[in-house]
Scaffold this active site. Structure first.
Site, PDB file in Angstrom:
ATOM      1  N   ARG A  24      -2.548  -7.363  -3.622  1.00 21.74           N
ATOM      2  CA  ARG A  24      -2.014  -7.174  -4.776  1.00 21.74           C
ATOM      3  C   ARG A  24      -2.976  -7.721  -5.695  1.00 21.74           C
ATOM      4  NH1 ARG A  24       3.638  -6.645  -5.433  1.00 21.74           N
ATOM      5  NH2 ARG A  24       4.177  -4.987  -3.715  1.00 21.74           N
ATOM      6  N   ARG A  28      -0.321  -6.287 -12.017  1.00 21.10           N
ATOM      7  CA  ARG A  28       0.081  -6.917 -13.417  1.00 21.10           C
ATOM      8  C   ARG A  28      -0.458  -8.123 -13.820  1.00 21.10           C
ATOM      9  NH1 ARG A  28       6.265  -5.112 -12.493  1.00 21.10           N
ATOM     10  NH2 ARG A  28       6.036  -6.563 -10.984  1.00 21.10           N
ATOM     11  N   ARG A  37      -1.627   1.142 -17.492  1.00 19.93           N
ATOM     12  CA  ARG A  37      -0.460   1.594 -16.914  1.00 19.93           C
ATOM     13  C   ARG A  37       0.525   1.939 -17.939  1.00 19.93           C
ATOM     14  NH1 ARG A  37       2.843   1.895 -14.428  1.00 19.93           N
ATOM     15  NH2 ARG A  37       3.784   0.500 -13.065  1.00 19.93           N
ATOM     16  N   ASP A  73       1.307   2.534  -2.475  1.00 21.57           N
ATOM     17  CA  ASP A  73       2.593   1.655  -2.277  1.00 21.57           C
ATOM     18  C   ASP A  73       2.943   2.108  -0.802  1.00 21.57           C
ATOM     19  OD1 ASP A  73       4.498  -0.568  -3.685  1.00 21.57           O
ATOM     20  OD2 ASP A  73       5.738   0.780  -2.276  1.00 21.57           O
ATOM     21  N   TYR A 150      13.771  -0.638   3.828  1.00 15.49           N
ATOM     22  CA  TYR A 150      14.067  -0.239   2.550  1.00 15.49           C
ATOM     23  C   TYR A 150      14.781   1.138   2.680  1.00 15.49           C
ATOM     24  CZ  TYR A 150      10.652  -3.187   0.193  1.00 15.49           C
ATOM     25  OH  TYR A 150      10.314  -4.384  -0.234  1.00 15.49           O
TER      26      TYR A 150
HETATM   27  O1  CP3 Z   1      -2.748  -5.102  -2.734  1.00 14.05           O
HETATM   28  C1  CP3 Z   1      -3.042  -4.009  -3.812  1.00 14.05           C
HETATM   29  O2  CP3 Z   1      -3.769  -4.490  -4.859  1.00 14.05           O
HETATM   30  C2  CP3 Z   1      -2.945  -2.904  -3.587  1.00 14.05           C
HETATM   31  C3  CP3 Z   1      -1.690  -2.220  -3.931  1.00 14.05           C
HETATM   32  C4  CP3 Z   1      -0.351  -2.456  -3.312  1.00 14.05           C
HETATM   33  C5  CP3 Z   1       0.977  -2.127  -4.197  1.00 14.05           C
HETATM   34  N1  CP3 Z   1       1.985  -2.228  -3.141  1.00 14.05           N
HETATM   35  C6  CP3 Z   1       0.859  -1.650  -5.583  1.00 14.05           C
HETATM   36  C7  CP3 Z   1       2.268  -2.131  -6.349  1.00 14.05           C
HETATM   37  C8  CP3 Z   1      -0.016  -2.827  -1.872  1.00 14.05           C
HETATM   38  C9  CP3 Z   1      -0.811  -3.118  -1.002  1.00 14.05           C
HETATM   39  C10 CP3 Z   1       1.550  -2.711  -2.010  1.00 14.05           C
HETATM   40  C11 CP3 Z   1       2.483  -2.843  -0.842  1.00 14.05           C
HETATM   41  C12 CP3 Z   1       3.681  -3.096  -0.727  1.00 14.05           C
HETATM   42  N2  CP3 Z   1       4.716  -2.554  -1.603  1.00 14.05           N
HETATM   43  C13 CP3 Z   1       4.229  -4.095   0.128  1.00 14.05           C
HETATM   44  C14 CP3 Z   1       3.803  -4.800   1.258  1.00 14.05           C
HETATM   45  C15 CP3 Z   1       3.028  -6.021   0.567  1.00 14.05           C
HETATM   46  C16 CP3 Z   1       3.916  -6.980   0.266  1.00 14.05           C
HETATM   47  O3  CP3 Z   1       3.996  -7.335  -0.991  1.00 14.05           O
HETATM   48  O4  CP3 Z   1       4.389  -7.572   1.296  1.00 14.05           O
HETATM   49  C17 CP3 Z   1       5.697  -3.825  -0.390  1.00 14.05           C
HETATM   50  C18 CP3 Z   1       6.784  -4.695   0.455  1.00 14.05           C
HETATM   51  C19 CP3 Z   1       5.969  -3.176  -1.223  1.00 14.05           C
HETATM   52  C20 CP3 Z   1       7.331  -2.555  -1.950  1.00 14.05           C
HETATM   53  C21 CP3 Z   1       7.162  -2.790  -3.415  1.00 14.05           C
HETATM   54  N3  CP3 Z   1       6.461  -2.035  -4.391  1.00 14.05           N
HETATM   55  C22 CP3 Z   1       7.429  -3.920  -4.116  1.00 14.05           C
HETATM   56  C23 CP3 Z   1       8.152  -5.182  -3.468  1.00 14.05           C
HETATM   57  C24 CP3 Z   1       7.203  -3.989  -5.340  1.00 14.05           C
HETATM   58  C25 CP3 Z   1       7.413  -4.991  -6.372  1.00 14.05           C
HETATM   59  C26 CP3 Z   1       8.417  -4.634  -7.478  1.00 14.05           C
HETATM   60  C27 CP3 Z   1       8.188  -5.103  -8.898  1.00 14.05           C
HETATM   61  O5  CP3 Z   1       7.817  -4.632  -9.848  1.00 14.05           O
HETATM   62  O6  CP3 Z   1       8.001  -6.772  -8.856  1.00 14.05           O
HETATM   63  C28 CP3 Z   1       6.531  -2.631  -5.514  1.00 14.05           C
HETATM   64  C29 CP3 Z   1       5.874  -2.128  -6.896  1.00 14.05           C
HETATM   65  C30 CP3 Z   1       4.578  -2.369  -7.034  1.00 14.05           C
HETATM   66  N4  CP3 Z   1       3.594  -1.720  -5.772  1.00 14.05           N
HETATM   67  C31 CP3 Z   1       3.636  -2.943  -7.942  1.00 14.05           C
HETATM   68  C32 CP3 Z   1       2.372  -2.904  -7.638  1.00 14.05           C
HETATM   69  C33 CP3 Z   1       0.978  -3.121  -8.244  1.00 14.05           C
HETATM   70  C34 CP3 Z   1       4.244  -3.602  -9.107  1.00 14.05           C
HETATM   71  C35 CP3 Z   1       4.806  -2.520 -10.086  1.00 14.05           C
HETATM   72  C36 CP3 Z   1       4.042  -2.012 -11.258  1.00 14.05           C
HETATM   73  O7  CP3 Z   1       3.052  -2.431 -11.715  1.00 14.05           O
HETATM   74  O8  CP3 Z   1       4.693  -0.949 -11.953  1.00 14.05           O
END
Ligand code: CP3
Length: 345
Positions: A24, A28, A37, A73, A150
């Protein structure tokens, strides 16, 4: 051109400095990310290759990390085939009509190149931008069990009640679901590598919800299948999950090149549990919230646990928390590059 340090460390080679990137790292915590964004859905940002490429590059430029990870994602392929997924800010993936029966396989067809043309175009753009510094791009996907959690639960969960009920009451349906998800996962990873990703990470983030028996019987076979089905590509594979201390030996039998160690287990103990194979990790992301000095101290503790053995890729033990001050991560990169011991014989 020389093989990048990150890739050599994945293969357990002794390298000149300890490579570092952060799960990540794009997101944000970066003001430049928030500015770009705005408030739209993350899926819209991912669907726009110019935006997704820029977001992927932001942490590479700011931190000087040793690898980029594609801005995407784990839910993207399922959105692409029309399973009916959204990502809700602050919550995560939400599924309008969760998987409950065999009829739902109709919405889970395999991926075509057209479905993920936006993703592969982003990979093309990123790979081109990374050429100048020979920085490798990591592609990724969700592991079948974590994705299934999910699709079956309909969103994030703490209890995993529906997915566990499905696995124990309808094991054959559960197996068919994970088999289908592993096909999609393989297609998604192969497409990213075909377009220039030089390593892949499989996120089995929620595997830690399972007992050893459940993991062995229900999750491991599909993960093994995914890793075996990309082995011919010759790129390192990294397998990561959270709260997996009790599963690390089983997970490492899936034979990824590198094992991700989450922050609950000390790195030296984690490495012992995975039979000494290369490891990635594992600074607690919360240690980066107390400012530069606190983060640096945490990083030094991880480096001390890593010792001088080759085959360590420094990372956090889970993703960067949104409230992290980027200056703490900048300091961590500096300390890992200057003080990491893997290069010192
Ligand atoms: O690592 C990186 O920089 C690459 C981007 C990345 C995202 N999601 C972007 C994202 C990666 C590697 C993921 C993987 C992902 N997504 C996982 C596995 C990694 C982990 O955290 O265990 C999982 C479980 C998800 C599912 C998911 N998507 C979650 C739990 C969330 C967070 C929700 C929130 O808003 O807090 C997302 C949304 C997400 N995916 C964000 C990002 C940057 C944040 C939302 C946004 O910026 O609008």
């Amino acid at each position: 051109m020389n093989e990048p340090v990150f890739l050599r460390a994945c293969r357990g080679e002794r390298v000149a400095h300890v490579p570092v990137w952060f799960m990540r790292q794009a997101g944000r915590s970066l003001p430049e990310y928030r500015a770009l964004r705005g408030t739209g859905s993350i899926l819209e940002a991912i669907a726009d290759p110019a935006v997704a490429c820029e977001v992927t590059m932001q942490p590479v430029r700011r931190y000087g990390v040793d690898a980029a990870i594609l801005f995407s994602d784990i839910i993207v392929p399922y959105h692409a085939i029309g399973f009916g997924v959204d990502v809700v800010p602050g919550r995560g993936p939400v599924i309008a009509d969760p998987f409950t029966s065999a009829a739902d396989f109709e919405r889970l067809r395999d991926l075509t190149d057209v479905d993920i043309a936006h993703v592969t175009e982003t990979v093309d753009r990123v790979v081109k931008e990374l050429e100048a510094t020979n920085t490798p791009l990591i592609g990724f996907a969700g592991a079948p069990f974590t994705v299934a959690s999910y699709l079956v639960e309909g969103g994030p969960t703490r209890e995993f009640t529906l997915i566990k009920t499905l696995m124990h009451t309808q094991p054959l349906l559960f197996d068919l679901l994970l088999e289908r998800l592993s096909d999609i996962t393989v297609s998604f990873l192969r497409a990213q590598v075909a377009h220039g990703a030089r390593a892949v990470q499989l996120f089995d983030s929620w595997a830690g919800a399972l007992t050893r028996d459940e993991y062995r019987r229900f999750a491991l076979p599909a993960t093994e299948r995914v890793i075996a089905s990309v082995a011919d590509l010759g790129v390192p594979t990294i397998l990561f999950g959270v709260g997996t201390g009790e599963l690390l030996d089983l997970m490492s039998s899936a034979n990824s090149t590198v094992m991700g160690i989450d922050w609950h287990v000390e790195l030296d103990e984690g490495r012992r549990r995975v039979g000494g194979r290369p490891v990635q990790g594992n600074l607690d992301p919360a240690r980066c919230l107390g400012g530069v000095d606190a983060a640096v101290q945490g990083a030094r503790e991880v480096l001390a646990r890593a010792g001088s053995a080759p085959g360590h890729i420094f990372n956090l033990g889970h993703g960067v928390l949104p409230s992290t001050d980027p200056s703490a991560l900048e300091a961590v990169v500096r300390v890992v590059h200057e003080e990491g011991m893997a290069g010192v014989s």
